[in-house]
Design a protein around this motif. Structure first.
Motif, PDB file in Angstrom:
ATOM      1  N   VAL A   5       0.509  -0.957   0.010  1.00 52.47           N
ATOM      2  CA  VAL A   5       0.287   0.253  -0.034  1.00 52.47           C
ATOM      3  C   VAL A   5       0.295   1.095   0.057  1.00 52.47           C
ATOM      4  O   VAL A   5       1.940   1.318   0.899  1.00 52.47           O
ATOM      5  N   ASP A   6       0.568   2.353  -0.453  1.00 56.61           N
ATOM      6  CA  ASP A   6       0.963   3.444  -0.263  1.00 56.61           C
ATOM      7  C   ASP A   6       1.426   4.654   0.706  1.00 56.61           C
ATOM      8  O   ASP A   6       2.470   5.234   0.591  1.00 56.61           O
ATOM      9  N   ARG A   7       0.766   3.957   1.479  1.00 56.71           N
ATOM     10  CA  ARG A   7       0.515   5.127   3.322  1.00 56.71           C
ATOM     11  C   ARG A   7       0.390   4.174   3.996  1.00 56.71           C
ATOM     12  O   ARG A   7      -0.738   2.828   3.377  1.00 56.71           O
ATOM     13  N   LEU A   8       0.334   4.493   5.232  1.00 55.48           N
ATOM     14  CA  LEU A   8      -0.214   4.459   6.611  1.00 55.48           C
ATOM     15  C   LEU A   8      -2.291   4.609   6.517  1.00 55.48           C
ATOM     16  O   LEU A   8      -2.102   6.049   5.798  1.00 55.48           O
ATOM     17  N   TYR A   9      -4.064   4.218   6.369  1.00 56.34           N
ATOM     18  CA  TYR A   9      -4.848   4.996   6.336  1.00 56.34           C
ATOM     19  C   TYR A   9      -5.413   3.855   7.805  1.00 56.34           C
ATOM     20  O   TYR A   9      -5.281   3.454   8.380  1.00 56.34           O
ATOM     21  N   SER A  10      -6.464   5.052   7.852  1.00 57.17           N
ATOM     22  CA  SER A  10      -7.039   4.876   9.188  1.00 57.17           C
ATOM     23  C   SER A  10      -8.204   3.127   8.737  1.00 57.17           C
ATOM     24  O   SER A  10      -8.337   2.941  10.311  1.00 57.17           O
ATOM     25  N   ALA A  11      -8.517   2.367   7.694  1.00 60.74           N
ATOM     26  CA  ALA A  11      -8.654   1.434   7.461  1.00 60.74           C
ATOM     27  C   ALA A  11      -7.837   1.050   5.972  1.00 60.74           C
ATOM     28  O   ALA A  11      -6.993   1.663   5.851  1.00 60.74           O
ATOM     29  N   ASP A  12      -8.591  -0.696   5.788  1.00 57.97           N
ATOM     30  CA  ASP A  12      -7.711  -1.331   4.537  1.00 57.97           C
ATOM     31  C   ASP A  12      -8.152  -0.419   4.223  1.00 57.97           C
ATOM     32  O   ASP A  12      -9.685  -0.584   3.101  1.00 57.97           O
ATOM     33  N   PRO A  13      -7.436   0.206   2.327  1.00 60.85           N
ATOM     34  CA  PRO A  13      -8.099   0.969   1.120  1.00 60.85           C
ATOM     35  C   PRO A  13      -8.833   0.147   0.834  1.00 60.85           C
ATOM     36  O   PRO A  13      -9.567   0.252  -0.531  1.00 60.85           O
ATOM     37  N   ARG A  14      -8.352  -1.260   0.795  1.00 65.06           N
ATOM     38  CA  ARG A  14      -8.713  -1.654  -0.028  1.00 65.06           C
ATOM     39  C   ARG A  14     -10.414  -3.068   0.092  1.00 65.06           C
ATOM     40  O   ARG A  14     -10.854  -2.907  -0.975  1.00 65.06           O
ATOM     41  N   SER A  15     -10.407  -2.990   1.210  1.00 66.26           N
ATOM     42  CA  SER A  15     -12.240  -3.268   1.233  1.00 66.26           C
ATOM     43  C   SER A  15     -12.405  -1.195   2.034  1.00 66.26           C
ATOM     44  O   SER A  15     -13.996  -2.072   2.465  1.00 66.26           O
ATOM     45  N   ASN A  16     -12.782  -0.832   2.016  1.00 71.49           N
ATOM     46  CA  ASN A  16     -13.274  -0.044   3.062  1.00 71.49           C
ATOM     47  C   ASN A  16     -12.940   1.128   2.121  1.00 71.49           C
ATOM     48  O   ASN A  16     -11.604   1.954   2.409  1.00 71.49           O
ATOM     49  N   PRO A  17     -13.557   2.139   1.489  1.00 71.70           N
ATOM     50  CA  PRO A  17     -14.224   3.110   0.380  1.00 71.70           C
ATOM     51  C   PRO A  17     -13.619   4.430   1.473  1.00 71.70           C
ATOM     52  O   PRO A  17     -12.921   4.864   0.695  1.00 71.70           O
ATOM     53  N   ASP A  18     -13.921   3.948   2.986  1.00 75.68           N
ATOM     54  CA  ASP A  18     -13.809   5.515   3.981  1.00 75.68           C
ATOM     55  C   ASP A  18     -12.221   5.215   3.989  1.00 75.68           C
ATOM     56  O   ASP A  18     -12.357   6.317   5.148  1.00 75.68           O
TER      57      ASP A  18
END
Length: 370
Positions: free
Chosen positions: A169-182
């Motif tokens: 992934v390109d960076r840390l997200y608040s949730a997994d961007p592959r499964s959570n569009p928010d």
């Protein structure tokens, strides 16, 4: 001049559909590392992929489930992986060295110092060390657990300025961007408490080929930043971003290094050594070591668990069994069973010889609670 540790995972090194090595990514990585060394930087590459390459060579469709099979598959893959690295680095006239580590290699202070000296000598020779866990010989209790963890410990060992963790992934997200569009991207973490405040969710590897997920990368960032190493999580498919990040571009997620609160020896005790026993302490001993900064004496120990020798690492627990610290013990479990609860001046008579006045000296003791 910077000392830089770069960790690349199996998911970045291999094609997710075929399992074959992603040669374009590897070529870009090697070109980036070579450019960094020519700019005067000292670079260490911590590379996963031996098991993944071995699976591909053996035609296995599933990850090995037991340690002996994993070790066999890693033995097959490690040679091929290093051959690819050697061929590509050689084409750019960059010399490399292979370093295979297990936790036991770093668990003795003398070995830890020797490892440090080896890395320093390789840097002076202009060599790029390529590090991997020695999967072919490591036993489960002496494994680093994941190369994310290994990379953080190597970064601490070589006193790195930067640790780059290249992932899928390109960076840390608040949730997994592959499964959570928010999912919300996070560019900077100034302190680890932010992760809880931002309610960051972590998960395991979804590629099926790697061993870790975002949680292991965050754990690695905690270890590295505590050692004063700036840590970056970024996209492993674009290794050239490392050069841009070093030039100040905001790519990936950066974790700011924390002021060192413990010395190098205590950092080694906390993050490298695996405790193999437990000492349970009364309230007076807990207060003495945690609030007053004193050494642990036999009089404050109420119970001993595990089998260990002098100089081994042990957990220090309160009466509820909660860990409050870790340290290097001056007596074996057999000796401690004889002297627990006793005054220091009585130890020579009980054991029949003069031993240490302290069970764990404060210089070898780290408070982990609070």
């Amino acid at each position: 001049m910077n000392t830089i540790v770069i960790k690349i995972g199996t998911s970045s090194l291999t094609n997710s559909e075929t399992g074959n090595l992603a040669l374009s990514t590897i070529s870009s990585l090697i070109e980036t590392i070579t450019n960094l060394t020519r700019q005067g930087n000292r670079v260490v590459l911590v590379s996963s992929g031996a098991v993944g390459v071995g699976r591909d060579m053996l035609g296995l469709t599933e990850k090995p489930k037991n340690i002996s099979m994993k070790q066999a598959v890693a033995a097959v893959g490690q040679g091929r992986l290093m051959r690819v690295y050697d061929d590509l680095f050689s084409s750019l006239q960059q010399t490399i060295a292979q370093i295979l580590l297990t936790r036991s290699d770093l668990s003795r202070r003398s070995s830890y110092v020797n490892a440090y000296n080896t890395f320093q000598q390789l840097f002076q020779l202009g060599v790029v060390p390529i590090v991997n866990e020695n999967d072919t010989t490591a036993v489960e209790e002496l494994k680093f657990g994941d190369n994310d963890n290994l990379s953080a410990l190597v970064a601490s060992l070589v006193e790195a300025d930067w640790l780059f963790i290249l992932t899928d992934v390109d960076r840390l997200y608040s949730a997994d961007p592959r499964s959570n569009p928010d999912a919300v991207p996070i560019a900077l973490i100034k302190r680890m408490e932010q992760l809880e405040e931002l309610q960051v969710q972590t998960g395991k590897s979804v590629s099926g080929r790697g061993t870790g997920g975002m949680i292991t990368k965050i754990e690695a960032a905690k270890i590295a930043t505590a050692a004063g190493v700036r840590t970056v999580i970024t996209n492993g498919k674009i290794p050239s971003n490392i050069l841009k990040i070093l030039n100040g571009e905001s790519i990936g997620t950066q974790f700011e290094p924390q002021p060192r609160q413990i010395n190098a020896r205590k950092h080694w005790i906390a993050n490298v050594l695996v405790p193999i026993g437990q000492l349970y302490l009364d309230q007076g001993a807990v207060r003495a070591i945690s609030e007053l900064g004193k050494s642990l004496l036999a009089a404050g120990i109420i119970q001993v668990e595990g089998e260990f020798n002098s100089s081994d690492a042990v957990q220090l627990c309160n009466e509820k069994g909660e860990e409050i610290g870790r340290g290097l013990v001056n007596y074996s479990n057999v000796e401690l069973q004889k002297i627990l609860g006793c005054r220091s001046e009585d130890i020579p008579e009980i054991l029949g010889y003069v031993g240490s006045e302290t069970v764990v000296h404060r210089d070898n003791l780290l408070i982990t609670a609070g």
